[in-house]
Design a protein around this motif. Structure first.
Motif, PDB file in Angstrom:
ATOM      1  N   HIS A 124       0.828  -1.203   0.000  1.00 11.82           N
ATOM      2  CA  HIS A 124       0.000   0.000   0.000  1.00 11.82           C
ATOM      3  C   HIS A 124       0.866   1.259   0.000  1.00 11.82           C
ATOM      4  O   HIS A 124       0.607   2.217  -0.732  1.00 11.82           O
TER       5      HIS A 124
ATOM      6  N   LEU B 161      -5.553   3.564  -2.848  1.00  9.44           N
ATOM      7  CA  LEU B 161      -4.520   2.682  -3.391  1.00  9.44           C
ATOM      8  C   LEU B 161      -3.692   3.349  -4.485  1.00  9.44           C
ATOM      9  O   LEU B 161      -2.927   2.676  -5.181  1.00  9.44           O
TER      10      LEU B 161
ATOM     11  N   SER C  77      -0.136   2.632  -4.284  1.00 11.66           N
ATOM     12  CA  SER C  77       0.204   1.226  -4.091  1.00 11.66           C
ATOM     13  C   SER C  77       1.028   0.713  -5.258  1.00 11.66           C
ATOM     14  O   SER C  77       0.994   1.263  -6.365  1.00 11.66           O
TER      15      SER C  77
END
Length: 316
Positions: free
Chosen positions: A125, A155, A158
């Motif tokens: 993440h 996200l 991420s």
């Protein structure tokens, strides 16, 4: 896109934009977040760059099966925009409520389930913090709060990081929740999410951001980051953890900085304040957090190991 604009998603759902929730004042409205309605349901629309939009589409599909990860409910390709189900709030604000420990534990375990789902797909993440843990709840007439859903959100930063790879050269994450290796722009993998989540857990239980530094706390010429690093070493820097961190960083120039910080303790009546001595924390919770926040990334619990810790045993 502006307030009162209408948009149609891939699902055929029609959105009426009510207002702007957040504006980063970037070119072409990038990063702008809107509140929208569709069939009397609230949604959050977010505009991204075409590159980031294309990156997130398959990533969302990869973790869509997890109820603990917030993915787009719809997409508006022409605008490079995703639509998300509206949540009442996030953990950063929710801690203002006076709720039983069981509610807080449920929120933390569900958030950890979301992190585990990401890590299962080799997704790191990189920005775990309380305002990226979204919460929907119902409040009854007697004030009782029922948690309906908890999801790890945002996200956008991420990254897919297979076991034999690392993120290198970036200070990922927010400075108040960032792991020591991320501060040093060292090799970042799944353990950096676990460290950040450990700090989130402390916040959720104590309602205190342990790495928040006010201007009043600074000595003349001192930077906030210097205080954060000293606190990391003081709270979590046992010998094994510091040795492992320095080995992990290898020839990183921050090795010298962390070494100096460690050496400074014990001088001029500056004792360390390890988490083991924090009397306000119950033993099981203290053990869980200590094992998530080792300065050595290799010594931290995995998400699945943390889920199996006794502190979470009474949470369904």
């Amino acid at each position: 896109m502006s307030a009162t604009t209408r948009a149609v998603g891939q699902s055929g759902r029609r959105y009426l934009v009510e207002r702007i929730l957040q504006d980063k004042h970037m070119p072409h409205g990038l990063g702008r977040v809107y509140l929208a309605l569709s069939d009397n349901q609230k949604y959050v629309l977010k505009k991204l760059s075409a590159t980031r939009y294309a990156y997130l589409e398959p990533l969302y599909d990869d973790v869509r099966s997890s109820p603990y990860v917030r993915v787009a409910a719809d997409a508006i390709p022409d605008e490079s925009m995703f639509a998300y189900t509206y949540f009442r709030g996030h953990l950063l604000g929710f801690t203002d409520k006076d709720v039983p420990l069981s509610i807080t534990k449920q929120i933390l375990k569900d958030a950890l389930r979301g992190i585990a789902a990401l890590h299962h797909k080799d997704i790191v993440h990189t920005d775990i913090k309380p305002d990226n843990i979204m919460i929907n709840w119902t409040e009854k007439n007697d004030g009782t709060i029922i948690i309906d859903r908890v999801q790890v959100a945002d996200l956008e930063d991420s990254a897919y990081v297979p076991p034999d790879c690392d993120i290198i050269g970036r200070q990922v994450g927010n400075w108040m929740w960032r792991s020591p290796e991320a501060h040093a722009s060292g090799a970042v993998q799944k353990p950096t999410d676990i460290f950040s989540f450990g700090i989130v857990c402390i916040y959720a239980i104590t309602k205190h951001i342990i790495f928040a530094v006010t201007d009043e706390e600074l000595n003349e010429g001192e930077e906030k980051l210097a205080v954060v690093l000293e606190r990391q070493v003081s709270y979590f820097g046992d010998i094994e953890g510091m040795t492992g961190l320095l080995e992990h960083l290898k020839d990183n120039p921050w090795v010298g900085l962390y070494t100096l910080i460690l050496q400074a303790f014990g001088k001029e009546n500056r004792p360390m304040q390890p988490i083991e001595r924090w009397e306000m924390l119950e033993p099981d919770f203290k053990d869980l957090v200590k094992r998530m926040t080792s300065m050595d990334p290799g010594r931290r619990l995995t998400a699945y190991e943390a889920l199996a810790h006794p502190w979470f045993a009474d949470v369904p």
